[in-house]
Design a protein around this motif. Structure first.
Motif, PDB file in Angstrom:
ATOM      1  N   GLY A  89     -19.304 -24.935  17.101  1.00 49.45           N
ATOM      2  CA  GLY A  89     -18.258 -24.931  18.102  1.00 49.45           C
ATOM      3  C   GLY A  89     -16.868 -24.812  17.521  1.00 49.45           C
ATOM      4  N   VAL A  90     -15.900 -24.768  18.426  1.00 50.62           N
ATOM      5  CA  VAL A  90     -14.497 -24.664  18.016  1.00 50.62           C
ATOM      6  C   VAL A  90     -13.693 -25.771  18.691  1.00 50.62           C
ATOM      7  CG1 VAL A  90     -12.461 -23.188  17.892  1.00 50.62           C
ATOM      8  CG2 VAL A  90     -14.741 -22.178  17.723  1.00 50.62           C
ATOM      9  N   TRP A  91     -12.954 -26.463  17.859  1.00 54.08           N
ATOM     10  CA  TRP A  91     -12.094 -27.546  18.315  1.00 54.08           C
ATOM     11  C   TRP A  91     -10.695 -26.946  18.415  1.00 54.08           C
ATOM     12  CZ3 TRP A  91      -8.992 -30.727  14.597  1.00 54.08           C
ATOM     13  CH2 TRP A  91      -8.442 -31.867  15.192  1.00 54.08           C
ATOM     14  N   VAL A  92     -10.162 -26.938  19.618  1.00 56.30           N
ATOM     15  CA  VAL A  92      -8.864 -26.290  19.849  1.00 56.30           C
ATOM     16  C   VAL A  92      -7.851 -27.331  20.285  1.00 56.30           C
ATOM     17  CG1 VAL A  92      -7.698 -24.366  20.993  1.00 56.30           C
ATOM     18  CG2 VAL A  92     -10.185 -24.304  20.692  1.00 56.30           C
ATOM     19  N   THR A  93      -6.686 -27.315  19.654  1.00 58.42           N
ATOM     20  CA  THR A  93      -5.609 -28.216  20.057  1.00 58.42           C
ATOM     21  C   THR A  93      -4.377 -27.391  20.412  1.00 58.42           C
ATOM     22  OG1 THR A  93      -4.808 -28.433  17.795  1.00 58.42           O
ATOM     23  CG2 THR A  93      -6.409 -30.071  18.520  1.00 58.42           C
ATOM     24  N   GLY A  94      -3.538 -27.927  21.258  1.00 56.82           N
ATOM     25  CA  GLY A  94      -2.309 -27.214  21.625  1.00 56.82           C
ATOM     26  C   GLY A  94      -1.814 -27.657  22.988  1.00 56.82           C
ATOM     27  N   THR A  95      -1.229 -26.733  23.704  1.00 64.25           N
ATOM     28  CA  THR A  95      -0.693 -27.019  25.022  1.00 64.25           C
ATOM     29  C   THR A  95      -1.540 -26.306  26.065  1.00 64.25           C
ATOM     30  OG1 THR A  95       1.494 -27.040  24.013  1.00 64.25           O
ATOM     31  CG2 THR A  95       1.409 -26.946  26.427  1.00 64.25           C
ATOM     32  N   GLY A  96      -2.034 -27.077  27.017  1.00 67.74           N
ATOM     33  CA  GLY A  96      -2.893 -26.507  28.054  1.00 67.74           C
ATOM     34  C   GLY A  96      -2.121 -25.589  28.986  1.00 67.74           C
ATOM     35  N   THR A  97      -2.852 -24.881  29.852  1.00 63.59           N
ATOM     36  CA  THR A  97      -2.201 -23.971  30.798  1.00 63.59           C
ATOM     37  C   THR A  97      -1.308 -24.731  31.769  1.00 63.59           C
ATOM     38  OG1 THR A  97      -4.278 -24.086  32.026  1.00 63.59           O
ATOM     39  CG2 THR A  97      -3.914 -22.123  30.699  1.00 63.59           C
ATOM     40  N   ASP A  98      -1.525 -26.048  31.910  1.00 60.87           N
ATOM     41  CA  ASP A  98      -0.675 -26.860  32.784  1.00 60.87           C
ATOM     42  C   ASP A  98       0.555 -27.407  32.052  1.00 60.87           C
ATOM     43  OD1 ASP A  98      -1.764 -28.687  31.105  1.00 60.87           O
ATOM     44  OD2 ASP A  98      -2.703 -29.935  32.658  1.00 60.87           O
ATOM     45  N   GLY A  99       0.716 -27.016  30.784  1.00 57.31           N
ATOM     46  CA  GLY A  99       1.895 -27.464  30.048  1.00 57.31           C
ATOM     47  C   GLY A  99       1.729 -28.798  29.345  1.00 57.31           C
ATOM     48  N   ASN A 100       0.593 -29.448  29.529  1.00 58.70           N
ATOM     49  CA  ASN A 100       0.348 -30.736  28.864  1.00 58.70           C
ATOM     50  C   ASN A 100      -0.447 -30.538  27.572  1.00 58.70           C
ATOM     51  OD1 ASN A 100       1.567 -32.413  30.842  1.00 58.70           O
ATOM     52  ND2 ASN A 100      -0.243 -32.114  32.155  1.00 58.70           N
ATOM     53  N   PRO A 101      -0.286 -31.509  26.640  1.00 57.93           N
ATOM     54  CA  PRO A 101      -1.096 -31.435  25.412  1.00 57.93           C
ATOM     55  C   PRO A 101      -2.575 -31.391  25.773  1.00 57.93           C
ATOM     56  CG  PRO A 101       0.532 -33.193  25.234  1.00 57.93           C
ATOM     57  CD  PRO A 101       0.580 -32.694  26.650  1.00 57.93           C
ATOM     58  N   ARG A 102      -3.324 -30.557  25.051  1.00 60.08           N
ATOM     59  CA  ARG A 102      -4.758 -30.463  25.342  1.00 60.08           C
ATOM     60  C   ARG A 102      -5.540 -30.372  24.029  1.00 60.08           C
ATOM     61  NH1 ARG A 102      -8.011 -26.560  29.760  1.00 60.08           N
ATOM     62  NH2 ARG A 102      -9.726 -28.060  29.984  1.00 60.08           N
ATOM     63  N   GLU A 103      -6.746 -30.903  24.070  1.00 55.97           N
ATOM     64  CA  GLU A 103      -7.613 -30.856  22.892  1.00 55.97           C
ATOM     65  C   GLU A 103      -9.031 -30.685  23.422  1.00 55.97           C
ATOM     66  OE1 GLU A 103      -7.089 -34.206  20.247  1.00 55.97           O
ATOM     67  OE2 GLU A 103      -9.143 -34.029  19.557  1.00 55.97           O
ATOM     68  N   VAL A 104      -9.661 -29.573  23.098  1.00 57.08           N
ATOM     69  CA  VAL A 104     -11.021 -29.353  23.606  1.00 57.08           C
ATOM     70  C   VAL A 104     -11.966 -28.981  22.463  1.00 57.08           C
ATOM     71  CG1 VAL A 104     -10.200 -28.528  25.860  1.00 57.08           C
ATOM     72  CG2 VAL A 104     -10.714 -26.885  24.050  1.00 57.08           C
ATOM     73  N   TYR A 105     -13.224 -29.291  22.660  1.00 59.35           N
ATOM     74  CA  TYR A 105     -14.266 -28.801  21.747  1.00 59.35           C
ATOM     75  C   TYR A 105     -15.239 -27.981  22.585  1.00 59.35           C
ATOM     76  CZ  TYR A 105     -17.920 -28.741  18.160  1.00 59.35           C
ATOM     77  OH  TYR A 105     -18.854 -28.346  17.238  1.00 59.35           O
ATOM     78  N   LEU A 106     -15.314 -26.696  22.265  1.00 60.17           N
ATOM     79  CA  LEU A 106     -16.238 -25.775  22.929  1.00 60.17           C
ATOM     80  C   LEU A 106     -17.422 -25.608  22.000  1.00 60.17           C
ATOM     81  CD1 LEU A 106     -13.533 -23.128  23.858  1.00 60.17           C
ATOM     82  CD2 LEU A 106     -14.734 -24.628  25.471  1.00 60.17           C
ATOM     83  N   TYR A 107     -18.637 -25.787  22.516  1.00 62.10           N
ATOM     84  CA  TYR A 107     -19.769 -25.836  21.587  1.00 62.10           C
ATOM     85  C   TYR A 107     -21.076 -25.344  22.197  1.00 62.10           C
ATOM     86  CZ  TYR A 107     -21.075 -29.970  24.244  1.00 62.10           C
ATOM     87  OH  TYR A 107     -21.428 -30.814  25.259  1.00 62.10           O
ATOM     88  N   HIS A 108     -22.014 -25.085  21.303  1.00 63.05           N
ATOM     89  CA  HIS A 108     -23.395 -24.769  21.701  1.00 63.05           C
ATOM     90  C   HIS A 108     -24.324 -25.551  20.788  1.00 63.05           C
ATOM     91  CE1 HIS A 108     -27.196 -22.401  21.386  1.00 63.05           C
ATOM     92  NE2 HIS A 108     -27.068 -22.421  22.699  1.00 63.05           N
ATOM     93  N   VAL A 109     -25.302 -26.209  21.398  1.00 55.98           N
ATOM     94  CA  VAL A 109     -26.252 -27.011  20.636  1.00 55.98           C
ATOM     95  C   VAL A 109     -27.630 -26.362  20.680  1.00 55.98           C
ATOM     96  CG1 VAL A 109     -27.517 -29.207  20.635  1.00 55.98           C
ATOM     97  CG2 VAL A 109     -25.024 -29.190  20.865  1.00 55.98           C
ATOM     98  N   SER A 110     -28.285 -26.353  19.529  1.00 56.62           N
ATOM     99  CA  SER A 110     -29.625 -25.786  19.448  1.00 56.62           C
ATOM    100  C   SER A 110     -30.572 -26.886  18.959  1.00 56.62           C
ATOM    101  CB  SER A 110     -29.581 -24.600  18.465  1.00 56.62           C
ATOM    102  OG  SER A 110     -30.841 -24.029  18.289  1.00 56.62           O
ATOM    103  N   ASP A 111     -31.656 -27.079  19.716  1.00 58.06           N
ATOM    104  CA  ASP A 111     -32.598 -28.174  19.427  1.00 58.06           C
ATOM    105  C   ASP A 111     -33.830 -27.594  18.740  1.00 58.06           C
ATOM    106  OD1 ASP A 111     -34.678 -30.033  19.560  1.00 58.06           O
ATOM    107  OD2 ASP A 111     -33.871 -30.957  21.377  1.00 58.06           O
ATOM    108  N   ASN A 112     -34.153 -28.125  17.566  1.00 62.84           N
ATOM    109  CA  ASN A 112     -35.239 -27.542  16.772  1.00 62.84           C
ATOM    110  C   ASN A 112     -36.587 -27.597  17.485  1.00 62.84           C
ATOM    111  OD1 ASN A 112     -35.947 -26.393  14.059  1.00 62.84           O
ATOM    112  ND2 ASN A 112     -37.420 -28.075  14.173  1.00 62.84           N
ATOM    113  N   GLU A 113     -36.807 -28.678  18.216  1.00 61.54           N
ATOM    114  CA  GLU A 113     -38.093 -28.808  18.913  1.00 61.54           C
ATOM    115  C   GLU A 113     -38.284 -27.649  19.893  1.00 61.54           C
ATOM    116  OE1 GLU A 113     -40.252 -32.155  21.672  1.00 61.54           O
ATOM    117  OE2 GLU A 113     -38.395 -32.715  20.637  1.00 61.54           O
TER     118      GLU A 113
END
Lengths: 423, 423
Positions: free
Chosen positions: A328-352
């Motif tokens: 995934g990617v951890w993104v920090t900065g200013t959100g579209t609403d002008g407030n500080p934002r920090e998100v983690y966008l990710y994909h998980v893969s399960d071996n089973e």
């Protein structure tokens, strides 16, 4: 679309198996230096997915020889060459595809060379430099080389583009973060050390000087394992020690996206970091052959090849492995609403799940998923382009939508996650 | 006394060099599988100690073949065979000496084999078992095999006997403790990892199950690196993390000395322990050949041989090394005055001094010193015996006196220390 898959190792095999459930292409030539390996993949598809299996054929290929790649591609009137071999073969497969007038995709880019005097401060030849240098050749003939289109790089670049387009007005850091809680056990149930990805490649990427990009400074390097940081991964994986590692995202993202800083940190964990440091300290990471005694007298072997040979083959550990891997990617900065934002966008893969559905271990399978989605978007014209481009050059929304949509509705059934970390 | 020195590696070379300053013997045949190596030692003595150098002659020998050892010994009418090759050749050199009707000395004993089911609880074949089994053969012909007569085992056993005879009325623990502050630097002055003793042997002794002796329990084993303890070494070396290691002292001392417990702990330090654990985890300690790719196709090499080949040769690091190594025995119990007592008896070897005087690094030189002193005591009849015996079977006082006496007064000029730790 007529695809030439070069390489039927772990990732190549999984690409073919994933593609076998899809209808967007007319044929796929599964090729390998070892024909038996390619035939095994095609036979698996024949047994599991008899409908449409006629689209798959096995071929022998020499990935180190651009002429061999071009010849196979031309013989099968290939439109897209999908490179799934070791990164050292990138130049020959890349050239072979262009010579055959086909589009090209890979999941790792041409290799770097450290700065001869200041390896841990300055870049010299960067990952992908050799490919970008040839971009005009691809543009001239109107062909596309979609480079770094695995999970990381690849899906990570899609996430970065998505965040930039839809979630942020200003991006501070685009930080790819990769972590897992995979455990491999022996027959007695004891945990063993068995990396889930090629140790040869892991040593290469972890011991090369990590590259960082900053808006004011451009690309620069640091010492291996720099800036350790405990990153908490979702879906029960939890906190993992992550360190800077040389990776394509850092070279790709700044070409298309606006950010103050671009990084890649790999959740190696303390144990693996210690092991890699020890291998380096003992010169066992070296690829230069040394003389070693043997029953047949002195022989020349590269220590890194010995390390790889002494460990279980990552392609064979799937049945003994449990746990999940997260990209995934951890993104920090200013959100579209002008407030500080920090998100983690990710994909998980399960071996089973990947073992049950594909007989493919999760790290390998997760890598393979993304180029198949990309090929589908290219096939229906959703993505189009020419020259040498990474995934961030394309609209991320349709990729993520197709990936997440349930299989019953024509998607890949692979949801992705968004964690708002300041919420 | 006519000595056959088998092996002109680091320790063998130092034995010859130390003996060159002494007059107690008539001749020394310096032998090696590689004749040039033996010749180099003899040439060094010729240049540095021309007086008496005529006593030294170089010969080729095959230490793996008892007949070869016996033939060389007989040809030179040898009275004492001094074994200075790898422990795996102990059986053949031992048998060759007996066949040649000569006395025998070594510095490491025949190898152990772990218990097949409970390796970390019970002993199976112990260090030296194969040699002690043949003791009746030696006794029958009135010959002496003085086994484990280096520094550890060897000097440590002398210290243990001395403490038992002269310092204690009752001994609780005879604990050999070995530590150093040696540092090896590269040409730029950076510290590098370069073990001062054969990594092959170090792996063998550190990864085998450590053996412990207790009066009530007899010999038993534990897991590698068990019972870590920070021991403070004298003469500026300071505190070092020590762990249990399989070593001959634990098998030798209880045969002649009365103690409640006998242990051996090696000051590996945290870094070296970590490295050995990693080598084990990655199967790189293995002596079983594995298939590895090479430019000439697949070859079979033992990972442990590759580890050894990738590191600097310990015999060559002397000039780049600084620091001291300390060998000694920590004894606890009741003093001769009836009060609790705790002493550390030790000998320190300084690399700067051994390099200057002998062009031999200190760990190797310290090992070599002790069998020469023992040979001198056997030559003048101070020590005598028959059968298979360790140093603890002999009076320690004359050994320590000869060792410490200044060279100007006919001694070896190597003082030893006694620290009273409860004082």
């Amino acid at each position: 679309m007529r695809i030439l898959l070069v390489g039927a190792g772990g990732v190549g095999d999984a690409i073919a198996k994933i593609a076998a459930r899809r209808s967007f292409f007319d044929s796929m030539v599964v090729s390998d230096y070892d024909l038996a390996r390619a035939e095994r993949t095609v036979a698996w598809i024949g047994a599991r997915h008899p409908k449409g299996a006629g689209r798959f054929v096995a071929e022998r290929i020499d990935a180190s020889d651009a002429d061999s790649v071009a010849a196979v591609a031309k013989a099968h009137r290939i439109t897209h060459v999908m490179n799934a071999v070791e990164p050292k073969f990138v130049p020959s497969v890349f050239a072979g595809a262009l010579a055959a007038d086909a589009d090209y995709l890979d999941m790792a880019m041409s290799l770097s060379e450290p700065h001869p005097e200041r390896p841990y401060e300055e870049t010299h030849i960067k990952l992908g430099d050799d490919q970008f240098a040839l971009a005009p050749d691809w543009e001239k003939v109107g062909r596309l080389a979609l480079v770094g289109m695995g999970v990381e790089p690849g899906l990570s670049d899609v996430f970065a583009r998505y965040a930039t387009d839809h979630l942020f007005s200003e991006v501070d850091e685009l930080g790819t973060r990769d972590g897992a809680n995979l455990v491999v056990r022996d027959d007695d149930g004891n945990e063993i050390f068995a990396p889930s990805f090629s140790i040869w490649t892991t040593i290469e990427e972890c011991l090369n000087p990590p590259v960082i990009w900053e808006k004011e400074r451009g690309w620069y390097t640091t010492a291996p394992f720099s800036e350790p940081e405990v990153f908490t991964f979702p879906e029960g994986i939890g906190p993992v020690e992550c360190v800077n590692v040389e990776h394509e995202e850092v070279l790709l993202m700044p070409r298309a996206l606006d950010a103050r800083r671009v990084t890649f940190k790999y959740g190696l964990g303390n144990e693996f970091i210690g092991i890699l440091k020890t291998l380096h300290q003992l010169h066992l990471d070296s690829t230069t052959p040394i003389q070693v005694r043997s029953a047949e007298g002195p022989v020349l072997v590269a220590p890194r090849d010995v390390v790889a040979a002494a460990l279980p083959d990552p392609a064979t550990i799937g049945p003994r492995m449990t746990g999940k891997t997260c990209a995934g990617v951890w993104v920090t900065g200013t959100g579209t609403d002008g407030n500080p934002r920090e998100v983690y966008l990710y994909h998980v893969s399960d071996n089973e799940w990947t073992m049950r559905e594909y007989e493919s271990q999760c790290v390998v399978w997760q890598t393979a998923l993304n180029p198949v989605i990309a090929l589908e978007l290219l096939a229906d014209g959703t993505w189009e382009g020419m020259g040498v481009l990474g995934a961030e050059a394309f609209d991320a929304a349709p990729f993520l939508e197709l990936m997440a949509r349930p299989e019953a509705d024509g998607g890949y059934g692979q949801p992705w996650g968004l964690e708002d970390r300041l919420a």
